[in-house]
Scaffold this motif. Structure first.
Motif, PDB file in Angstrom:
ATOM      1  N   ARG A  69       0.858  -1.177   0.000  1.00  0.00           N
ATOM      2  CA  ARG A  69       0.000   0.000   0.000  1.00  0.00           C
ATOM      3  C   ARG A  69       0.902   1.238   0.000  1.00  0.00           C
ATOM      4  O   ARG A  69       1.409   1.640   1.049  1.00  0.00           O
ATOM      5  N   GLU A  70       1.109   1.790  -1.190  1.00  0.00           N
ATOM      6  CA  GLU A  70       2.062   2.881  -1.379  1.00  0.00           C
ATOM      7  C   GLU A  70       1.746   4.098  -0.517  1.00  0.00           C
ATOM      8  O   GLU A  70       2.649   4.710   0.062  1.00  0.00           O
ATOM      9  N   ALA A  71       0.492   4.475  -0.420  1.00  0.00           N
ATOM     10  CA  ALA A  71       0.103   5.660   0.358  1.00  0.00           C
ATOM     11  C   ALA A  71       0.499   5.528   1.827  1.00  0.00           C
ATOM     12  O   ALA A  71       0.752   6.540   2.494  1.00  0.00           O
ATOM     13  N   ARG A  72       0.584   4.297   2.329  1.00  0.00           N
ATOM     14  CA  ARG A  72       0.937   4.066   3.737  1.00  0.00           C
ATOM     15  C   ARG A  72       2.362   3.548   3.897  1.00  0.00           C
ATOM     16  O   ARG A  72       2.806   3.301   5.011  1.00  0.00           O
ATOM     17  N   ASP A  73       3.054   3.314   2.765  1.00  0.00           N
ATOM     18  CA  ASP A  73       4.382   2.694   2.776  1.00  0.00           C
ATOM     19  C   ASP A  73       4.343   1.433   3.638  1.00  0.00           C
ATOM     20  O   ASP A  73       5.161   1.222   4.516  1.00  0.00           O
ATOM     21  N   SER A  74       3.347   0.610   3.354  1.00  0.00           N
ATOM     22  CA  SER A  74       3.054  -0.537   4.213  1.00  0.00           C
ATOM     23  C   SER A  74       2.735  -1.777   3.394  1.00  0.00           C
ATOM     24  O   SER A  74       2.035  -1.711   2.386  1.00  0.00           O
TER      25      SER A  74
END
Length: 127
Positions: free
Chosen positions: A36-41
């Motif tokens: 999940r790129e937006a959360r760097d997760s």
């Protein structure tokens, strides 16, 4: 009202190490692996015997949790096994440090503990 536990969420300090531990050492199957790129997760969905059970996450700069079996909050995860001695032998052969098997004086069940890469206590129980 409630039917069963839907899943357990675990935040790992090193997603690669924890992914290896839960899949290669404990035998969980990866259902999905999502970055999940937006959360760097990362989120990795894991199943045991076909049942969705664990969501394994990575989060940057996640705070550490107090250690110790008597700290407030979730105490440990527990899994039922058919043959605790065979399971301990198999885990030990894979390099997992497992405590000595004990017998619960109240229930008579045999049990033991080991820890995941971040120190989360995991219990095995043979009824």
């Amino acid at each position: 009202m409630f039917e069963k536990i839907h899943h357990i969420a675990i935040i790992a300090s090193d997603i690669t190490v924890s992914k290896h531990f839960y899949t290669q050492m404990l035998g969980f199957e990866i259902i999905a692996e999502t970055y999940r790129e937006a959360r760097d997760s990362w989120k990795i969905d894991l199943a045991l015997n076909g049942d969705y059970l664990i969501e394994l996450f990575s989060f940057p700069n996640a705070p550490t949790r107090l250690d110790g079996p008597e700290a407030l909050g979730l105490r440990h995860l527990a899994f039922t096994v058919n043959d605790i001695e065979a399971t301990v032998a198999e885990l030990s052969a894979r390099g997992v440090d497992v405590e000595a098997i004990r017998q619960d004086e109240l229930t008579g069940a045999f049990y033991t503990f080991f820890k995941d890469p971040d120190g989360l206590p995991i219990e095995l129980v043979q009824n």
